[in-house]
Write a protein that holds these residues in place. Structure first.
Motif, PDB file in Angstrom:
ATOM      1  N   ARG A   1      -7.946  13.646  -4.258  1.00 40.46           N
ATOM      2  CA  ARG A   1      -6.583  13.580  -3.751  1.00 40.46           C
ATOM      3  C   ARG A   1      -6.498  14.188  -2.344  1.00 40.46           C
ATOM      4  O   ARG A   1      -5.765  13.676  -1.492  1.00 40.46           O
ATOM      5  CB  ARG A   1      -5.655  14.310  -4.723  1.00 40.46           C
TER       6      ARG A   1
ATOM      7  N   ALA B   1       1.165   4.335  -2.845  1.00 41.86           N
ATOM      8  CA  ALA B   1       1.087   5.765  -2.534  1.00 41.86           C
ATOM      9  C   ALA B   1       2.342   6.480  -3.040  1.00 41.86           C
ATOM     10  O   ALA B   1       2.264   7.585  -3.579  1.00 41.86           O
ATOM     11  CB  ALA B   1       0.927   5.962  -1.030  1.00 41.86           C
TER      12      ALA B   1
ATOM     13  N   PHE C   1       0.831  -1.199   0.000  1.00 43.62           N
ATOM     14  CA  PHE C   1       0.000   0.000   0.000  1.00 43.62           C
ATOM     15  C   PHE C   1       0.868   1.251   0.000  1.00 43.62           C
ATOM     16  O   PHE C   1       0.557   2.244  -0.649  1.00 43.62           O
ATOM     17  CB  PHE C   1      -0.941  -0.019   1.217  1.00 43.62           C
ATOM     18  N   GLU C   2       2.004   1.178   0.700  1.00 42.23           N
ATOM     19  CA  GLU C   2       2.920   2.318   0.730  1.00 42.23           C
ATOM     20  C   GLU C   2       3.521   2.542  -0.650  1.00 42.23           C
ATOM     21  O   GLU C   2       3.643   3.680  -1.117  1.00 42.23           O
ATOM     22  CB  GLU C   2       4.020   2.083   1.772  1.00 42.23           C
TER      23      GLU C   2
ATOM     24  N   LEU D   1      -1.953   5.800 -15.046  1.00 41.28           N
ATOM     25  CA  LEU D   1      -2.397   6.218 -13.718  1.00 41.28           C
ATOM     26  C   LEU D   1      -1.230   6.341 -12.755  1.00 41.28           C
ATOM     27  O   LEU D   1      -1.320   7.008 -11.742  1.00 41.28           O
ATOM     28  CB  LEU D   1      -3.382   5.189 -13.159  1.00 41.28           C
ATOM     29  N   LEU D   2      -0.151   5.646 -13.074  1.00 44.69           N
ATOM     30  CA  LEU D   2       0.924   5.558 -12.095  1.00 44.69           C
ATOM     31  C   LEU D   2       2.158   6.338 -12.546  1.00 44.69           C
ATOM     32  O   LEU D   2       3.238   6.154 -12.016  1.00 44.69           O
ATOM     33  CB  LEU D   2       1.292   4.089 -11.863  1.00 44.69           C
ATOM     34  N   THR D   3       2.034   7.221 -13.554  1.00 46.96           N
ATOM     35  CA  THR D   3       3.203   7.971 -13.998  1.00 46.96           C
ATOM     36  C   THR D   3       3.591   8.997 -12.948  1.00 46.96           C
ATOM     37  O   THR D   3       2.753   9.494 -12.204  1.00 46.96           O
ATOM     38  CB  THR D   3       2.919   8.705 -15.318  1.00 46.96           C
TER      39      THR D   3
ATOM     40  N   TRP E   1      -4.419   9.456   4.650  1.00 47.62           N
ATOM     41  CA  TRP E   1      -3.093   8.858   4.820  1.00 47.62           C
ATOM     42  C   TRP E   1      -2.381   9.473   6.016  1.00 47.62           C
ATOM     43  O   TRP E   1      -1.699   8.790   6.784  1.00 47.62           O
ATOM     44  CB  TRP E   1      -2.279   9.053   3.541  1.00 47.62           C
TER      45      TRP E   1
ATOM     46  N   LEU F   1       4.010   5.818  -5.570  1.00 47.58           N
ATOM     47  CA  LEU F   1       3.916   5.957  -7.024  1.00 47.58           C
ATOM     48  C   LEU F   1       2.845   6.962  -7.419  1.00 47.58           C
ATOM     49  O   LEU F   1       2.537   7.115  -8.589  1.00 47.58           O
ATOM     50  CB  LEU F   1       3.627   4.596  -7.656  1.00 47.58           C
ATOM     51  N   GLY F   2       2.237   7.622  -6.436  1.00 48.15           N
ATOM     52  CA  GLY F   2       1.326   8.711  -6.735  1.00 48.15           C
ATOM     53  C   GLY F   2      -0.127   8.334  -6.800  1.00 48.15           C
ATOM     54  O   GLY F   2      -0.951   9.121  -7.258  1.00 48.15           O
ATOM     55  N   ALA F   3      -0.481   7.143  -6.361  1.00 51.61           N
ATOM     56  CA  ALA F   3      -1.889   6.755  -6.409  1.00 51.61           C
ATOM     57  C   ALA F   3      -2.648   7.402  -5.258  1.00 51.61           C
ATOM     58  O   ALA F   3      -2.107   7.560  -4.161  1.00 51.61           O
ATOM     59  CB  ALA F   3      -2.016   5.236  -6.322  1.00 51.61           C
TER      60      ALA F   3
ATOM     61  N   ARG G   1      -0.854  15.806  -7.993  1.00 51.71           N
ATOM     62  CA  ARG G   1      -2.072  16.320  -8.616  1.00 51.71           C
ATOM     63  C   ARG G   1      -2.982  16.913  -7.555  1.00 51.71           C
ATOM     64  O   ARG G   1      -2.885  16.581  -6.386  1.00 51.71           O
ATOM     65  CB  ARG G   1      -2.786  15.196  -9.350  1.00 51.71           C
TER      66      ARG G   1
END
Lengths: 264, 305
Positions: free
Chosen positions: B19, A167, A163-164, B7-9, B26, A169-171, B14
């Motif tokens: 977000r 995150a 999960f980390e 999606l993962l670039t 988080w 990777l920007g998800a 953003r």
């Protein structure tokens, strides 16, 4: 280490226990094909007519339909509440965490009659009339724990770094949920859902207290057996009920065994 | 996992509502947890726990014997009635049958679990474990009913006995039948924790015992059995608790002298139309289980569940 005599003794014991477990179910299965109305052993001949008679019986149809709907709704509620509870509790450490998880286990730790009578008193107290929804609430109380146990076991075996990494990777949290969490817990959710359905499908102890005058399939069977009515139909339905609950459980077992897809 | 690479670039963080929410959750894992568990906890507290409270409260109310309506007048009459005949006899009968069923399940399950752990090949072990657990999921009602068919005077039991040249055994609708049926339906609950406890005993313990001169039976009595006690205790919680609350088996295979705690609750809610007394009587198994759980916790049962 065991002596030869001990080994032979244990083999015999295991065979006897296995027979004890399965002979009654085998006999039940044979009775479903009994050509006679009289329930004596051995049966005089084979027929499949009771299956079609059961299938075309109006009361049986209604009870079957009620059982299916109650099972599906209870499973849906259990999937939502059980997985939310598992996600919330899998990594959290807070005061009272054990009490919260105990709360979810309580409906299966207490005798079913207590859960049933408690819900019955609750509904009567608030003037809630018995309906499909009171059955669903009754079933959901003990189905939640099945989904919860399956999902939390899977989450515990999954490293938090997945999960980390997501995150990092920007998800967003939702993308992590969609692309990481769901694939990880997917089979555990399916297995939990199947087990919840199997549990709801033949539950009777709690259902009796939350169904009012309605009949689910097990309640209808219970009534028939107690009054000694329609026993040939009861036998046919009993075999069908065994198969309908055994198949989802078998699939669920395959899904959650360590060699199953997505296991680990 | 099929993940759309777009999606993962990498790139600058953003913006957007989604977000913000996910960043917030988080950073504040506590609030995230709260958000996740609040719905299930609320559902359980406001329905399940509230229902248990309603059950207790109802025990203090009474039924008007003339109109059959529940009167909301607080008193202890229902709890006093529990001490009147025939209820103490029923409670003791239930306890006796629960104890007999628990003991029988232990005797049956221990060698069976031992066989699974030490003798069976891994493949056979898996097959037998599935074969043991599967009946738990097969309709409980159907399993009780199958014994009604077997124990019938002209059922499979007497057919088999006559085939062996033995006389008939008519135990249908007796306490013996209840003992047999309860043992049958709760047996898998005993096997699983005993199996788990035996599996955890390292084989080196058995070897060490042998090296120190312990023969088979001594090793069993002084090494294996003590280490299996938590498993036996854990299994007994199920066999005991489930017998205390059951009303299906007594009504299907029990006889006129086979009323159990569950039967009393069931009859008072239905036929006798005395729901407050049913509620008060349901606190009896609740109290017994509370005591039983404390005792079993001392034996280490909770670590083996």
């Amino acid at each position: 280490m065991e002596t030869r005599g001990t080994r032979i003794g244990l083999w015999i014991w295991a065979v006897l226990v296995f027979l004890f477990l399965w002979i009654p179910l085998a006999i039940m299965a044979v009775y479903a094909f009994n050509s006679s109305n009289i329930q004596s052993w051995p049966i005089p001949g084979f027929t499949t007519k009771w299956f079609s008679e059961a299938w075309h019986d109006r009361e049986v149809r209604d009870a079957l339909w009620l059982s299916v709907r109650a099972g599906l709704f209870a499973t849906a509620v259990a999937l939502v509440l059980g997985s939310l509870a598992a996600f919330g509790l899998s990594r959290a450490r807070f005061f009272g965490r054990d009490s919260v998880s105990f709360l979810f286990v309580l409906p299966i730790a207490l005798p079913g009659i207590i859960t049933g009578l408690a819900l019955n008193s609750f509904f009567v107290l608030w003037g809630v009339s018995f309906s499909l929804w009171t059955i669903v609430i009754g079933h959901a109380t003990f189905c939640v724990v099945v989904v919860y146990n399956n999902v939390i076991a899977r989450l515990r075996r999954t490293s938090g770094s997945f999960f980390e990494a997501s995150a990092d990777l920007g998800a967003t949290g939702f993308q992590t949920f969609r692309y990481v969490t769901l694939p990880v817990v997917g089979t555990a959710l399916v297995a939990g859902g199947l087990l919840a359905f199997a549990l709801s499908w033949d539950e009777i102890v709690v259902t009796y207290f939350t169904a009012g005058a309605q009949n689910t399939l097990p309640l209808l069977l219970f009534g028939f057996i107690r009054q000694g009515q329609n026993l040939p139909i009861v036998n046919a339905i009993a075999l069908a009920v065994i198969l309908v609950s055994a198949i989802p459980v078998y699939i669920a077992q395959r899904l959650t065994s360590d060699r199953g897809p997505g296991g680990g | 996992m099929a993940v759309d690479p777009a999606l993962l670039t990498e790139g600058s963080p953003r913006r957007g509502a989604l977000r913000s929410v996910s960043r917030f959750s988080w950073r504040r894992p506590g609030l995230k947890t709260l958000g996740q568990i609040s719905a299930p906890v609320a559902a359980f507290v406001f329905v399940y726990v509230a229902a248990l409270v309603a059950l207790l409260v109802k025990g203090f109310w009474t039924t008007d014997s003339f109109t059959g309506k529940v009167v909301h007048a607080w008193n202890l009459d229902n709890f006093r009635t529990i001490a009147d005949a025939p209820y103490p006899t029923i409670v003791f009968r239930t306890l006796g049958i629960a104890a007999a069923v628990t003991a029988t399940c232990m005797v049956l399950a221990f060698p069976y679990a031992y066989f699974l752990v030490r003798i069976a090949s891994p493949r056979l072990r898996l097959v037998l474990l599935v074969a043991t657990v599967l009946p738990l999921w097969v309709s409980y009602l159907v399993r009780v009913y199958s014994w009604r068919l077997i124990l019938n005077p002209d059922g499979a039991l007497n057919w088999a006995l006559n085939g062996l040249g033995l006389p008939d055994l008519n135990i249908a609708y007796t306490n013996w039948a209840m003992w047999l049926v309860f043992t049958y339906i709760w047996f898998p609950f005993m096997v699983l924790p005993v199996y788990a406890a035996l599996e955890r005993i390292p084989y080196s313990y058995v070897e060490a015992s042998a090296d120190l001169g312990g023969r088979g039976f001594t090793t069993f009595r002084r090494v294996i059995l003590p280490l299996a006690i938590p498993g036996l205790a854990a299994g007994s919680i199920f066999t005991f608790s489930l017998t205390l609350g059951d009303y299906i088996a007594p009504s299907l295979v029990g006889g006129p002298g086979s009323s159990l705690i569950g039967t009393v609750v069931f009859d008072n809610l239905g036929l006798a139309n005395n729901a407050p007394f049913a509620a008060a009587f349901a606190t009896v198994p609740l109290g017994i289980m509370a005591v039983y759980l404390v005792l079993m916790k001392r034996l280490g049962a909770f670590e083996s569940l």
